[in-house]
Design an enzyme around this catalytic site. Structure first.
Site, PDB file in Angstrom:
ATOM      1  N   ASN B  73       0.819  -1.213   0.000  1.00  0.00           N
ATOM      2  CA  ASN B  73       0.000   0.000   0.000  1.00  0.00           C
ATOM      3  C   ASN B  73       0.848   1.255   0.000  1.00  0.00           C
ATOM      4  OD1 ASN B  73      -0.228   1.738   2.726  1.00  0.00           O
ATOM      5  ND2 ASN B  73       0.433  -0.343   3.202  1.00  0.00           N
ATOM      6  N   PHE B 132       6.744   4.387  14.116  1.00  0.00           N
ATOM      7  CA  PHE B 132       8.074   4.651  13.568  1.00  0.00           C
ATOM      8  C   PHE B 132       8.360   3.660  12.432  1.00  0.00           C
ATOM      9  CE2 PHE B 132       9.374   6.078  18.112  1.00  0.00           C
ATOM     10  CZ  PHE B 132       8.751   7.301  17.922  1.00  0.00           C
ATOM     11  N   CYS B 134       6.160   3.371   9.169  1.00  0.00           N
ATOM     12  CA  CYS B 134       5.618   3.560   7.817  1.00  0.00           C
ATOM     13  C   CYS B 134       6.739   3.867   6.817  1.00  0.00           C
ATOM     14  CB  CYS B 134       4.588   4.676   7.825  1.00  0.00           C
ATOM     15  SG  CYS B 134       3.880   4.952   6.201  1.00  0.00           S
ATOM     16  N   ASN B 199       6.338  -3.415  10.969  1.00  0.00           N
ATOM     17  CA  ASN B 199       5.564  -2.594  10.054  1.00  0.00           C
ATOM     18  C   ASN B 199       5.847  -3.131   8.649  1.00  0.00           C
ATOM     19  OD1 ASN B 199       4.263  -0.409   8.667  1.00  0.00           O
ATOM     20  ND2 ASN B 199       4.566   0.841  10.505  1.00  0.00           N
ATOM     21  N   CYS B 376      20.945 -39.086  -0.633  1.00  0.00           N
ATOM     22  CA  CYS B 376      20.014 -38.156   0.014  1.00  0.00           C
ATOM     23  C   CYS B 376      20.704 -37.446   1.168  1.00  0.00           C
ATOM     24  CB  CYS B 376      18.778 -38.903   0.520  1.00  0.00           C
ATOM     25  SG  CYS B 376      17.601 -37.829   1.373  1.00  0.00           S
ATOM     26  N   CYS B 386       6.112 -32.180  -2.811  1.00  0.00           N
ATOM     27  CA  CYS B 386       5.107 -33.247  -2.946  1.00  0.00           C
ATOM     28  C   CYS B 386       3.698 -32.702  -2.682  1.00  0.00           C
ATOM     29  CB  CYS B 386       5.403 -34.383  -1.975  1.00  0.00           C
ATOM     30  SG  CYS B 386       4.182 -35.721  -2.096  1.00  0.00           S
TER      31      CYS B 386
END
Lengths: 442, 440
Positions: B73, B132, B134, B199, B376, B386
């Site tokens: 925004n 503190f 934005c 924020n 692995c 998966c």
């Protein structure tokens, strides 16, 4: 109360033949394409006779590249939209979708395919650029799916192509045979117009090739000839009463329904004889055209029917009833059909045996024979050196689709004995590549 | 029934779910509706000198069929006169005396800070939150994240507020900083009673490919916005944890960032948050989501035998270590449940192209892949891609008796130190020859 009444207006026809796979809107296509897993070496691709890269085109739809999706489809199958609608996807791509293994609804691949292809047809998008002509000419006999696919591919390879079609319209069984609730004639012809716009091949309609002279003429003017001639009329059963009025062949009946549904009159009680997909279509269509009762009679047990299970279900949902293990011995009537006489059968070691004394009659005013189509051997015998198999199908090299007369290639129903649009489309395309290899070999 | 009551530095609320300072708390009407729906508290849309906003304010990331997995925004603080807001705060408190109403504040001078703190206290606010954080618009004017990025300024303003405030003071931090614990510690030093984080994250959410401008487009142009929504939760969790573990912070935390359901909230609490604040999820689904959040939290607490929030706040913190303290002897290996496998082979291609070539295909017509156990490394990738629930699981292979960390390795001189060290973790681990890639 019957579900359907005899239609009297175009609107009635639309209702009777409502599309079972209607076009998706963009929102549906977005949500449905979001579900695709993009499988590695996806089973859906392997299940497609034309090998369309399905996960790719679905991903392209999902990213808003619908033109790209259509290109992916047409690169593999020139009948993208028609196949999206008429393919037995339940046993092909969608049947192979891995989601089935967890009872999750498979991706609606057919409808997504039609969504993308219909988009480019509707917007008259140009997707293909043709190479300059390579100086060679090919004649194609039959403007069905095999012939048209072959024509498109040949044009992409630089050949000049002319297609000779006996009937008034192109696409063969796509327009004359496919069930009207699967695809509309308009959709079929629109795709054909788009293909012709893309690939620029000539089609001569009402232009039946039927004499040795014509054939000689073609051989003299063209470097090669492709036979996409399909099959002939409904095969005769050789029982008394077949000539009675209202005893018709399924192929002919369906063609009438497709071209002139309002003028197609079915009786109140219809008996359809046969157990293949054509029988299912003929039965379904009879029911949708307002027959009060439609009975399907097949000579073997239900499990042995050639038709796909979902096709029988579809027929049942339109009100069709099945009778199994009975063969017709006579069509009864006086000028007009009044009934059909059957005898019960037993299947032993794969052979159907009649049970003596088990005859029974079904009263009806229409009989539709869905007992297979004749082969075109009469025509084939006009071509020098061309051979066919015992069942009448054209003998070809399984890989090259070249016949025993090297100038001739063939594909579609005339070769495979009668399969789906998608099979013919695949074969016509492959044959074209092999013709190119043959004609342009160093 | 477990007790969901929350207490953030003395601010009490019937449950830990607060609305964050944002569009859903723009008016008394909305806050009242939210409390009625079941929310425990609300941090009012930031008050200050009212602004003028642009038309076209939000942008979003959609992932396939999922809308708004990330949200952005460019809206500023309240554009409504202070008096209107104060009157509505007062009215809300009359109807809901036991719910928490926090006034988010953003002004410039000491005088303004003093005045506005008194004003909101007079209106009945249960606490104040100093914005503190934005990161768009207001920071260009020296406020919001411009303060949050300067620990000393942040500390000074916190002190100004504490000079007059009689209600708890929360400092809301910006994540647009290298080390969140610095401003967090500065807030504590300045006397803040709590911190809230995170924020929004400075962001460009996407670009319009036809008009060559980022979203949200304002007359053909745009500016950076603040990013939030489900996608930011991992960043928020890490920062909450960092503050909760840091010895110089030591004040309660209100967790914010990507919270949409009870699970997200519990995660924040387990990592040290005392309560949570929610915005984007409400902007997406409305206040009604609180029913799911409360029911899920209650159910979780009941199942775990937790009677109150304090029973599990910070419970995961002892298990968050620095990398060097992880046990290198722990060994898991993927296991595919063939019964459940649907044969999509996403695990195969992910491992083959994106990991350690530790999955093979049967090549006999079956589509069910197999784990090559010796290759692995236990990275989890296959189990993450998966699509089937519980189909690929990671199974422990070591006997649990050995425990050796990187720290131990270093101390015992067992760690590789040379470029071609024989002690390299991947030495001898099978990889295909490069040219084998072209043979497929």
């Amino acid at each position: 109360m019957p579900e359907f009444y005899p239609p009297t207006t175009e609107k009635d026809i639309e209702l009777a033949f409502g599309q079972i796979k209607p076009y998706m809107n963009p929102t549906m296509a977005h949500y449905e394409s979001s579900r695709c897993l993009f499988c590695y070496e996806a089973p859906c691709v392997k299940a497609c006779p034309t090998g369309i890269d399905i996960p790719l085109f679905i991903r392209q739809i999902n990213t808003g590249n619908v033109d790209g999706a259509a290109k992916t489809i047409y690169n593999s199958n020139y009948f993208g939209n028609i196949c999206g609608k008429v393919c037995p996807t339940e046993v092909l791509c969608e049947g192979a979708c891995v989601f089935n293994h967890q009872d999750v609804k498979p991706i609606e691949i057919g409808r997504l395919q039609s969504f993308a292809t219909h988009h480019v047809i509707e917007t008259e998008k140009n997707l293909f650029r043709l190479p300059p002509n390579n100086g060679k000419k090919v004649a194609i006999i039959g403007a069905g799916p095999a012939g048209i696919s072959c024509a498109c591919e040949l044009r992409q390879l630089g050949f000049e192509v002319e297609v000779f079609e006996a009937k008034k319209h192109p696409t063969g069984l796509a327009i004359y045979g496919c069930a009207p609730y699967k695809v509309t004639n308009e959709d079929v012809l629109d795709e054909m117009v788009w293909l012709q716009g893309q690939f620029g091949f000539e089609v001569l309609y009402n232009h039946k090739i039927e004499t040795a002279e014509q054939i000689k003429g073609l051989e003299a003017s063209y470097d090669a000839i492709f036979l996409g001639i399909g099959l002939g009329e409904t095969r005769s059963l050789d029982i008394p009463g077949q000539d009675l009025e209202n005893c018709v062949g399924a192929t002919e009946f369906i063609e009438q329904v497709k071209i002139n549904p309002l003028k197609t009159r079915v009786g109140k009680k219809v008996v359809v004889i046969g157990g293949g997909n054509t029988a299912m279509d003929a039965a379904s269509e009879s029911a949708r055209l307002g027959a009060e009762e439609v009975v399907l009679v097949y000579r073997r047990p239900k499990e042995n029917m050639g038709a796909y299970g979902f096709e029988y279900e579809l027929a049942k949902s339109a009100g069709v009833k099945g009778i199994f293990c009975a063969v017709p011995v006579a069509i009864i009537g006086n000028g007009q059909v009044e009934g059909a006489r059957f005898i019960k059968t037993k299947t032993e070691n794969g052979r159907v045996a009649m049970e003596k004394g088990s005859e029974f009659d079904i009263a009806c005013d229409t009989v539709i024979l869905a007992t297979g189509q004749e082969k075109m051997t009469g025509f084939l015998s006009l071509i020098e050196g061309l051979e066919w198999n015992k069942d009448g199908s054209i003998k070809v090299n399984a890989e090259t689709f070249q016949t025993t007369n090297p100038k001739y290639f063939a594909g579609g129903d005339a070769v495979n004995g009668g399969a789906e649009v998608v099979n013919a489309a695949a074969e016509g395309k492959q044959a074209a590549r092999r013709m190119d290899a043959f004609l342009n070999k160093a | 029934m477990p007790n969901l009551a929350a207490n953030l530095a003395g601010i009490r609320s019937p449950n830990p779910f607060w609305l964050a300072s944002a569009p859903p708390t723009n008016s008394g009407y909305q806050v009242m509706k939210a409390f009625d729906a079941g929310w425990g508290g609300a941090v009012w849309k930031t008050l200050g000198v009212p602004v003028i906003n642009t038309s076209s304010r939000y942008g979003a990331i959609h992932y396939r069929s999922n809308r708004m997995v990330g949200f952005n925004n460019i809206e500023l603080i309240t554009d409504r006169p202070l008096a209107d807001n104060l009157r509505e705060i007062e009215e809300v408190k009359k109807y809901f005396p036991n719910h928490a109403v926090i006034a988010s504040l953003m002004v410039e001078t000491k005088k303004e800070w003093h005045q506005i703190v008194k004003d909101v206290e007079n209106a009945g606010a249960d606490g104040v939150e100093l914005n503190f954080g934005c990161p768009h618009g207001m920071c260009e004017r020296g406020m919001g994240s411009a303060v949050g990025q300067e620990p000393s300024v942040l500390e000074t303003i916190t002190r100004w507020v504490k000079e007059v405030a009689t209600v708890p003071v929360i400092v809301k931090l910006t994540p647009n900083i290298t080390d969140i614990t610095e401003p967090a510690a500065a807030a504590a030093l300045g006397g803040a009673d709590a911190i809230s984080l995170i924020n929004t994250i400075q962001s460009i959410v996407g670009v319009d490919l036809d008009n060559f401008a980022p979203y949200p487009i304002v007359d053909g142009q745009s500016t950076n916005g603040g990013y939030c929504g489900p996608a930011v939760k991992p960043i928020a969790l890490n920062m909450v944890k960092n503050c909760a573990q840091h010895p110089k912070v030591g004040i309660p935390i209100s967790g914010i960032g990507g919270i949409e359901n009870w699970r997200d909230a519990v995660e924040h609490l387990l990592l040290g948050a005392t309560n949570v604040q929610v915005c984007t999820a409400v902007m997406h689904y409305g206040f009604g989501i609180i029913r799911e959040m409360i029911s899920g939290l209650e159910n979780y607490m009941q199942e775990k035998g937790f009677e109150k929030l304090d029973d599990f706040i910070g419970k995961a913190l002892p298990n968050v270590k620095t990398w060097e303290n992880l046990n290198l002897k722990y060994k898991v290996v993927a296991e595919i449940n063939a019964e459940k496998c649907i044969g999509c082979q996403l695990c195969y291609t992910a491992c083959e192209d994106g990991a350690h070539q530790a999955i093979s295909l049967p090549g006999n017509g079956s589509r069910i892949p197999a784990i090559i156990e010796e290759n692995c490394v236990g990275c989890n990738l296959c189990s993450l891609v998966c699509p089937v629930e519980e189909c690929i699981t990671m199974v422990r292979k070591d006997d649990g008796k050995e425990h050796e960390t990187w720290k131990d390795y270093m101390a015992a001189d067992k760690a590789p130190t040379q470029f071609n060290d024989d002690r390299a973790g991947g030495k001898g681990h099978w990889v295909p020859e490069p040219a084998a890639a072209l043979k497929q």
